[in-house]
Motif scaffolding. Structure first.
Motif, PDB file in Angstrom:
ATOM      1  N   SER A  21       0.817  -1.212   0.000  1.00 37.09           N
ATOM      2  CA  SER A  21       0.000   0.000   0.000  1.00 37.09           C
ATOM      3  C   SER A  21       0.856   1.269   0.000  1.00 37.09           C
ATOM      4  O   SER A  21       0.392   2.322  -0.411  1.00 37.09           O
ATOM      5  CB  SER A  21      -0.963   0.013   1.182  1.00 37.09           C
ATOM      6  N   PRO A  38      -3.494   2.727  -1.494  1.00 35.99           N
ATOM      7  CA  PRO A  38      -4.165   2.485  -0.218  1.00 35.99           C
ATOM      8  C   PRO A  38      -5.263   1.421  -0.253  1.00 35.99           C
ATOM      9  O   PRO A  38      -5.545   0.812   0.773  1.00 35.99           O
ATOM     10  CB  PRO A  38      -4.730   3.856   0.169  1.00 35.99           C
ATOM     11  N   LYS A  39      -5.866   1.178  -1.417  1.00 35.15           N
ATOM     12  CA  LYS A  39      -6.958   0.198  -1.478  1.00 35.15           C
ATOM     13  C   LYS A  39      -6.522  -1.147  -2.034  1.00 35.15           C
ATOM     14  O   LYS A  39      -7.355  -2.017  -2.284  1.00 35.15           O
ATOM     15  CB  LYS A  39      -8.106   0.758  -2.328  1.00 35.15           C
ATOM     16  N   SER A  41      -5.543  -4.872  -2.295  1.00 35.54           N
ATOM     17  CA  SER A  41      -5.887  -6.025  -1.461  1.00 35.54           C
ATOM     18  C   SER A  41      -5.881  -7.257  -2.347  1.00 35.54           C
ATOM     19  O   SER A  41      -5.611  -7.177  -3.551  1.00 35.54           O
ATOM     20  CB  SER A  41      -7.275  -5.834  -0.827  1.00 35.54           C
ATOM     21  N   ASN A  44      -8.629  -6.250  -4.768  1.00 31.09           N
ATOM     22  CA  ASN A  44      -8.391  -5.012  -5.522  1.00 31.09           C
ATOM     23  C   ASN A  44      -6.994  -5.053  -6.146  1.00 31.09           C
ATOM     24  O   ASN A  44      -6.047  -4.455  -5.641  1.00 31.09           O
ATOM     25  CB  ASN A  44      -8.536  -3.789  -4.623  1.00 31.09           C
ATOM     26  N   GLN A  48      -7.132   1.302 -11.477  1.00 31.01           N
ATOM     27  CA  GLN A  48      -8.272   2.048 -11.992  1.00 31.01           C
ATOM     28  C   GLN A  48      -7.841   3.394 -12.565  1.00 31.01           C
ATOM     29  O   GLN A  48      -8.336   3.842 -13.589  1.00 31.01           O
ATOM     30  CB  GLN A  48      -9.312   2.271 -10.891  1.00 31.01           C
ATOM     31  N   GLU A  74       0.359   7.713  -7.104  1.00 30.89           N
ATOM     32  CA  GLU A  74      -0.734   7.044  -6.399  1.00 30.89           C
ATOM     33  C   GLU A  74      -1.584   6.228  -7.359  1.00 30.89           C
ATOM     34  O   GLU A  74      -2.041   6.727  -8.386  1.00 30.89           O
ATOM     35  CB  GLU A  74      -1.616   8.058  -5.682  1.00 30.89           C
ATOM     36  N   GLU A  76      -5.025   4.135  -7.834  1.00 30.75           N
ATOM     37  CA  GLU A  76      -6.381   3.834  -7.366  1.00 30.75           C
ATOM     38  C   GLU A  76      -6.655   2.409  -7.832  1.00 30.75           C
ATOM     39  O   GLU A  76      -6.580   2.121  -9.028  1.00 30.75           O
ATOM     40  CB  GLU A  76      -7.384   4.810  -7.969  1.00 30.75           C
ATOM     41  N   GLY A  78      -8.935  -1.345  -7.874  1.00 29.06           N
ATOM     42  CA  GLY A  78     -10.292  -1.869  -7.853  1.00 29.06           C
ATOM     43  C   GLY A  78     -10.307  -3.364  -8.139  1.00 29.06           C
ATOM     44  O   GLY A  78      -9.280  -3.960  -8.475  1.00 29.06           O
ATOM     45  N   SER A  79     -11.486  -3.946  -8.047  1.00 30.79           N
ATOM     46  CA  SER A  79     -11.624  -5.402  -8.193  1.00 30.79           C
ATOM     47  C   SER A  79     -11.859  -5.857  -9.628  1.00 30.79           C
ATOM     48  O   SER A  79     -11.844  -7.053  -9.902  1.00 30.79           O
ATOM     49  CB  SER A  79     -12.760  -5.911  -7.301  1.00 30.79           C
TER      50      SER A  79
END
Length: 92
Positions: A21, A38-39, A41, A44, A48, A74, A76, A78-79
């Motif tokens: 992260s 930060p998102k 996982s 994710n 994006q 940075e 962003e 997503g899944s």
């Protein structure tokens, strides 16, 4: 970190899914280059969008010269894949 030198002689680092992260590199001269996701996982894993120093970034790579200036990149995350990323600028 979310980047790798596909062709080390080019000076470009192509983007891939970051595993952390946050990571930082001391690039010398008192400058730090930071990557944030930060998102990120297990779910994710898809980029994006990308920002460099808070501004939208439209390339799928970063140059070594840009990294040694310091700053923050940075991701962003997503899944699901973002199909619009294919319209981003690719390395030359």
């Amino acid at each position: 970190m979310g980047m790798y030198p596909l062709n080390p002689a080019s000076g470009n680092y192509d983007f891939g899914s970051p595993l952390m992260s946050k990571s930082t590199i001391d690039v010398g001269g008192g400058k730090i280059f930071t990557t944030l996701a930060p998102k990120v996982s297990d779910k994710n894993i898809y980029i994006q969008s990308i920002k460099l120093n808070g501004k939208p970034y439209q390339k799928l790579y970063i140059t070594h010269a840009d990294m040694v200036k310091g700053g923050t990149l940075e991701f962003e995350m997503g899944s699901k894949p973002n199909q619009k990323l294919s319209s981003y600028e690719v390395p030359k």
